[in-house]
Write an enzyme that holds these catalytic residues in place. Structure first.
Site, PDB file in Angstrom:
ATOM      1  N   ARG A 200       2.590  -7.662  -2.091  1.00 27.09           N
ATOM      2  CA  ARG A 200       2.267  -6.483  -2.876  1.00 27.09           C
ATOM      3  C   ARG A 200       3.371  -6.291  -3.910  1.00 27.09           C
ATOM      4  O   ARG A 200       4.513  -6.703  -3.711  1.00 27.09           O
ATOM      5  CB  ARG A 200       2.164  -5.248  -1.982  1.00 27.09           C
ATOM      6  N   LYS A 223       3.764  -2.539   4.110  1.00 23.22           N
ATOM      7  CA  LYS A 223       2.822  -1.446   4.358  1.00 23.22           C
ATOM      8  C   LYS A 223       2.752  -1.077   5.834  1.00 23.22           C
ATOM      9  O   LYS A 223       2.684   0.102   6.188  1.00 23.22           O
ATOM     10  CB  LYS A 223       1.433  -1.842   3.840  1.00 23.22           C
ATOM     11  N   HIS A 275      -2.503  -5.322  -7.906  1.00 18.99           N
ATOM     12  CA  HIS A 275      -3.070  -5.842  -6.655  1.00 18.99           C
ATOM     13  C   HIS A 275      -3.926  -7.072  -6.896  1.00 18.99           C
ATOM     14  O   HIS A 275      -4.186  -7.843  -5.964  1.00 18.99           O
ATOM     15  CB  HIS A 275      -3.884  -4.757  -5.953  1.00 18.99           C
ATOM     16  N   ARG A 278      -2.203 -10.220  -5.702  1.00 19.63           N
ATOM     17  CA  ARG A 278      -2.315 -10.500  -4.259  1.00 19.63           C
ATOM     18  C   ARG A 278      -3.678 -11.122  -3.946  1.00 19.63           C
ATOM     19  O   ARG A 278      -3.776 -12.099  -3.202  1.00 19.63           O
ATOM     20  CB  ARG A 278      -2.118  -9.198  -3.481  1.00 19.63           C
ATOM     21  N   HIS A 301      -1.786  -9.029   7.360  1.00 19.96           N
ATOM     22  CA  HIS A 301      -2.909  -8.214   7.832  1.00 19.96           C
ATOM     23  C   HIS A 301      -2.829  -8.059   9.350  1.00 19.96           C
ATOM     24  O   HIS A 301      -2.627  -9.044  10.067  1.00 19.96           O
ATOM     25  CB  HIS A 301      -4.239  -8.869   7.469  1.00 19.96           C
ATOM     26  N   TYR A 310     -12.016 -13.144   2.286  1.00 20.13           N
ATOM     27  CA  TYR A 310     -11.823 -14.311   1.431  1.00 20.13           C
ATOM     28  C   TYR A 310     -12.537 -15.550   1.982  1.00 20.13           C
ATOM     29  O   TYR A 310     -12.526 -16.601   1.349  1.00 20.13           O
ATOM     30  CB  TYR A 310     -10.333 -14.618   1.292  1.00 20.13           C
TER      31      TYR A 310
END
Length: 333
Positions: A200, A223, A275, A278, A301, A310
């Site tokens: 990020r 995050k 973003h 990313r 994640h 994806y």
């Protein structure tokens, strides 16, 4: 409930009020009955437990209690506390024990009509519901979470936009021509970090020399609060250290990025901006044959479900169903 266990001892299991359960083992059934009577007597004489509505604390009061006991430990605790206070006041700051699903749903409907996005409204529900859950767990509330059965709004899946090779070249060309409208010295390297690691933008900006070692970068200001390490090329690692020696630590460059982006013909959905870098890393990683589980670890994640966005970009993604099913290795008789 009192019952005898297989070892001969006796178990008493009692829940005098919802959410407050007592379980204890004794040698005799008589001891269990005495303990059960003691617990029932305790709660029958405590009006605060018998009558939840005797709790007159306002919603702001319990939000403040939540912050003092738990919220201050969260990375975004202060911001969340301010959001919760605004939400409480918008709801009319009712007595917390008298808040109902209907009150919240009417408020949410009003906010929906004002054009607020489902994700924003779902965040509000998540925050206030978490306050009740935490205080119940800490035995600070004696009633059930009033918003326990409120369902979040369905959020339309956002378009997944990424930059192709030509657009990435166009972006770097604009960076190289930016002298007239952006002189931020960190811009190009920050873009390279994001495209090389899937970081990020804020994670890239938080890097410093101590976090780049052995051709690896370690992101600590993430995050989810968990550090992660991603390999980078030797060339990028060397240029990073040289840059910091010459230009000092990274400073905010998001404004410079937006100005450069405006100079290109790249069109992005609202709210993406940095973003997209990313997304571009992840998309190219998968298209070039990268493993989804590996990508999950690189991106940080917590659930592979997020990374699966994806998966459709994998080469021969659906054809693997033909290649790897058991019928491909056996014959029919």
């Amino acid at each position: 409930m009192i019952k005898q266990k297989t070892n001969g001892r006796w178990l008493v299991d009692i829940e005098p009020v919802k959410g407050k359960r007592f379980r204890k083992t004794f040698d005799t059934k008589a001891d269990c009955k005495r303990y059960e009577a003691l617990i029932l007597a305790k709660f029958s004489n405590n009006d605060e437990w018998v009558n939840p509505n005797s709790d007159k604390r306002s919603l702001v009061d319990i939000v403040d209690l939540w912050y003092q006991l738990h919220g201050h430990t969260l990375k975004d605790g202060s911001r969340r506390f301010q959001a919760l206070v605004r939400l409480s006041n918008a709801l009319g700051n009712p007595i917390a024990s008298r808040l109902t699903s209907a009150i919240f749903l009417l408020y949410r409907n009003q906010r929906t009509n004002l054009g607020l996005k489902p994700k924003t409204l779902n965040n509000e529900l998540t925050y206030i519901r978490a306050v009740f859950n935490e205080l119940i767990a800490l035995e600070q509330l004696n009633y059930a979470n009033p918003l326990e059965k409120v369902r979040p709004l369905k959020v339309p899946e956002r378009e997944l936009t990424w930059l192709n090779k030509e657009e990435i070249n166009e972006l770097f060309a604009a960076v190289n021509e930016r002298s007239n409208y952006s002189k931020n010295p960190h811009l190009q390297l920050l873009i390279e970090i994001c495209l090389s690691t899937g970081a990020r933008w804020s994670e890239a900006e938080s890097l410093n020399p101590s976090l780049v070692k052995n051709n690896q970068v370690t992101f600590v200001d993430t995050k989810n609060g968990k550090a992660r390490t991603v390999p980078i090329s030797e060339d990028l690692a060397n240029r990073l250290h040289k840059h910091w020696n010459e230009c000092g630590p990274f400073t905010s460059a998001i404004g410079a990025f937006r100005r450069v982006l405006d100079k290109t013909g790249i069109e992005l959905p609202e709210g993406q901006a940095t973003h997209v870098l990313r997304h571009s890393f992840a998309s190219h990683f998968v298209m070039n044959g990268g493993n989804i589980v590996t990508l999950q670890r690189i991106l940080g994640h917590s659930s592979v479900k997020t990374t699966m966005r994806y998966a459709h970009l994998c080469p021969d993604f659906l054809n693997d169903a033909i290649k790897y099913n058991p019928m491909s290795i056996i014959g029919l008789f």
